[in-house]
Design an enzyme around this catalytic site. Structure first.
Site, PDB file in Angstrom:
ATOM      1  N   ASP A 131     -15.633   4.819  -4.519  1.00 36.56           N
ATOM      2  CA  ASP A 131     -15.709   5.581  -3.283  1.00 36.56           C
ATOM      3  C   ASP A 131     -15.773   4.587  -2.125  1.00 36.56           C
ATOM      4  O   ASP A 131     -16.767   3.875  -1.969  1.00 36.56           O
ATOM      5  CB  ASP A 131     -16.965   6.467  -3.322  1.00 36.56           C
ATOM      6  CG  ASP A 131     -17.198   7.161  -1.997  1.00 36.56           C
ATOM      7  OD1 ASP A 131     -16.247   7.222  -1.195  1.00 36.56           O
ATOM      8  OD2 ASP A 131     -18.322   7.636  -1.768  1.00 36.56           O
ATOM      9  N   SER A 132     -14.693   4.521  -1.369  1.00 39.48           N
ATOM     10  CA  SER A 132     -14.659   3.559  -0.265  1.00 39.48           C
ATOM     11  C   SER A 132     -13.778   4.092   0.854  1.00 39.48           C
ATOM     12  O   SER A 132     -12.735   4.715   0.600  1.00 39.48           O
ATOM     13  CB  SER A 132     -14.095   2.229  -0.760  1.00 39.48           C
ATOM     14  OG  SER A 132     -13.684   1.441   0.335  1.00 39.48           O
ATOM     15  N   LEU A 133     -14.178   3.834   2.085  1.00 41.64           N
ATOM     16  CA  LEU A 133     -13.345   4.243   3.224  1.00 41.64           C
ATOM     17  C   LEU A 133     -12.040   3.460   3.249  1.00 41.64           C
ATOM     18  O   LEU A 133     -11.048   3.895   3.828  1.00 41.64           O
ATOM     19  CB  LEU A 133     -14.094   4.028   4.540  1.00 41.64           C
ATOM     20  CG  LEU A 133     -15.240   4.980   4.854  1.00 41.64           C
ATOM     21  CD1 LEU A 133     -15.847   4.626   6.207  1.00 41.64           C
ATOM     22  CD2 LEU A 133     -14.771   6.424   4.865  1.00 41.64           C
ATOM     23  N   ASN A 134     -12.047   2.281   2.612  1.00 37.68           N
ATOM     24  CA  ASN A 134     -10.826   1.478   2.564  1.00 37.68           C
ATOM     25  C   ASN A 134      -9.716   2.154   1.761  1.00 37.68           C
ATOM     26  O   ASN A 134      -8.545   1.810   1.910  1.00 37.68           O
ATOM     27  CB  ASN A 134     -11.119   0.102   1.964  1.00 37.68           C
ATOM     28  CG  ASN A 134     -11.998  -0.738   2.873  1.00 37.68           C
ATOM     29  OD1 ASN A 134     -11.724  -0.848   4.058  1.00 37.68           O
ATOM     30  ND2 ASN A 134     -13.065  -1.294   2.322  1.00 37.68           N
ATOM     31  N   ASN A 135     -10.107   3.121   0.914  1.00 37.73           N
ATOM     32  CA  ASN A 135      -9.094   3.811   0.109  1.00 37.73           C
ATOM     33  C   ASN A 135      -8.038   4.496   0.967  1.00 37.73           C
ATOM     34  O   ASN A 135      -6.912   4.687   0.536  1.00 37.73           O
ATOM     35  CB  ASN A 135      -9.748   4.872  -0.779  1.00 37.73           C
ATOM     36  CG  ASN A 135     -10.616   4.252  -1.862  1.00 37.73           C
ATOM     37  OD1 ASN A 135     -10.492   3.063  -2.132  1.00 37.73           O
ATOM     38  ND2 ASN A 135     -11.485   5.045  -2.453  1.00 37.73           N
ATOM     39  N   ARG A 136      -8.429   4.842   2.161  1.00 37.46           N
ATOM     40  CA  ARG A 136      -7.486   5.490   3.080  1.00 37.46           C
ATOM     41  C   ARG A 136      -6.206   4.662   3.211  1.00 37.46           C
ATOM     42  O   ARG A 136      -5.118   5.200   3.357  1.00 37.46           O
ATOM     43  CB  ARG A 136      -8.147   5.642   4.451  1.00 37.46           C
ATOM     44  CG  ARG A 136      -7.264   6.280   5.494  1.00 37.46           C
ATOM     45  CD  ARG A 136      -7.838   6.079   6.877  1.00 37.46           C
ATOM     46  NE  ARG A 136      -8.902   7.023   7.206  1.00 37.46           N
ATOM     47  CZ  ARG A 136      -8.687   8.249   7.678  1.00 37.46           C
ATOM     48  NH1 ARG A 136      -7.469   8.699   7.843  1.00 37.46           N
ATOM     49  NH2 ARG A 136      -9.697   9.026   7.990  1.00 37.46           N
ATOM     50  N   ASP A 248     -10.662   2.345  10.651  1.00 40.87           N
ATOM     51  CA  ASP A 248      -9.586   2.562  11.628  1.00 40.87           C
ATOM     52  C   ASP A 248      -9.463   1.396  12.610  1.00 40.87           C
ATOM     53  O   ASP A 248      -8.353   0.986  12.963  1.00 40.87           O
ATOM     54  CB  ASP A 248      -9.786   3.891  12.373  1.00 40.87           C
ATOM     55  CG  ASP A 248     -11.183   4.049  12.947  1.00 40.87           C
ATOM     56  OD1 ASP A 248     -12.066   3.210  12.655  1.00 40.87           O
ATOM     57  OD2 ASP A 248     -11.406   5.014  13.696  1.00 40.87           O
ATOM     58  N   SER A 284     -18.548  10.415  13.205  1.00 36.52           N
ATOM     59  CA  SER A 284     -18.509  10.037  14.620  1.00 36.52           C
ATOM     60  C   SER A 284     -19.556  10.790  15.428  1.00 36.52           C
ATOM     61  O   SER A 284     -19.814  10.462  16.581  1.00 36.52           O
ATOM     62  CB  SER A 284     -17.124  10.257  15.213  1.00 36.52           C
ATOM     63  OG  SER A 284     -16.858  11.620  15.332  1.00 36.52           O
TER      64      SER A 284
END
Ligand SMILES: *[C@@H]1O[C@H](CO)[C@@H](O)[C@H](O)[C@H]1NC(C)=O
Length: 325
Positions: A131-136, A248, A284
């Protein structure tokens, strides 16, 4: 009671009125009304004729959008435990002719993707082991189209709007294109950075990045971002994981570091359900969001060895939507 004399007087007056010659109708008025009406009709006719001539002269025959050769994209959507929203999302974007495939980035390691999802048109579920935001930005397969539409599961734009963003991107395929700009400015003592939200962009008419929650960019940047061999990007991704934020900004750094140019801000309406529904509030909304973002910028600038983002002032709009040249 009226007196006899008064009654007689009234009767006499009535008799006098009935024999008096009728008033001559005023001659001028109806006549000038008719002239005015005719003139009006004539002017309207001339205007209509002029307008029709201009219309026929200016319009081109193939001005329907099907005649344009469209750019297809691969949608990359991040989702996490909001199946209702995801179903709505897929239903909407699968209908767009410019969407070739919808890659659903599945980072939920405790839950399998639901069966219904795999059966939906155009969908490819991309299951990640962590689970990682980098997966995006970590595509497990090379995307089938060069244009990537990166978007959150709570953001909806029309198919026509998406086509517009793709059109802008096609004119500058090495740039990132998006409708959600943010401004980064040096702080007061010029040692750090300020992360400024949309109202600063609106007030100053300046922007330095577009958010990847709704943006189009080239698939090559996915490979660059996820490059395992690059020591700088390894550190950048580690920072994103440690703070669960800023993927981002990291992508904006990657693109600007290559292009040395600003991204392209397009005017495009989007519905952001993450902003409007408290139950779906994303990261956010968190209180220290800005401080975390500013720390990310500081860290990434150190890692890249410079601050690569370029600030710009221009917005691209759909020419059909503006009347004034
Ligand atoms: C930034 O750009 C420079 C020059 O093009 C390049 O050598 C460097 O690898 C880039 N850095 C990253 C982290 O992409």
């Amino acid at each position: 009671m009226r007196s006899r004399g008064a009654v007689a007087q009234a009767a006499a007056a009535a008799a006098a009125a009935s024999v008096a010659p009728p008033l001559v109708p005023p001659r001028g008025r109806p006549w000038s009304l008719k002239v005015a009406a005719c003139a009006c009709l004539w002017v309207c006719g001339v205007l209509c004729l002029l307008f029709t001539t201009a219309w026929l002269h200016l319009s081109i025959k193939d001005n329907n959008d099907e005649a344009l050769d469209i750019v297809e994209c691969v949608v990359r959507v991040n989702t996490f435990r909001r199946d209702d929203l995801l179903a709505q999302f897929v239903n909407h974007y699968a209908k767009c002719p410019c969407v070739h495939e919808i890659a659903v980035v599945w980072s939920d390691v405790e839950r399998r993707p639901p069966e219904w999802l795999k059966e939906m048109p155009k969908v490819r579920v991309e299951r990640h082991a962590q689970d990682s935001l980098n997966n995006r930005f970590n595509a497990l397969q090379v995307p089938t189209r060069p244009a990537i539409f990166s978007v959150d599961d709570d953001i909806f734009i029309t198919c026509e709007g998406l086509l517009g963003a793709l059109e802008a991107w096609r004119a500058a395929p090495s740039q990132m294109v998006g409708p959600a700009p943010r401004l980064i400015a040096p702080d007061d003592d010029h040692r750090g950075f300020r992360y400024l939200r949309w109202w600063h962009v609106w007030w100053n008419g300046r922007y330095s990045l577009v958010l990847t929650k709704v943006a189009v960019f080239h698939r090559d940047y996915l490979a660059i971002y996820a490059d395992r061999a690059d020591p700088v990007l390894r550190e950048v991704r580690a920072h994103v994981d440690a703070h669960r934020n800023c993927e981002d900004i990291a992508m904006s750094f990657v693109v600007a570091n290559r292009t040395r140019a600003p991204p392209i801000w397009v005017r495009l309406h989007y519905d952001d359900y993450g902003q409007s529904f408290a139950s779906h509030a994303g990261i956010s909304a968190a209180k220290d969001h800005v401080a975390v973002r500013e720390a990310c910028i500081q860290r990434f600038a150190e890692l890249f060895g410079r601050f690569p983002l370029v600030t710009a002032h221009h917005k691209t709009i759909d020419a059909r939507s503006s009347w004034i040249w």
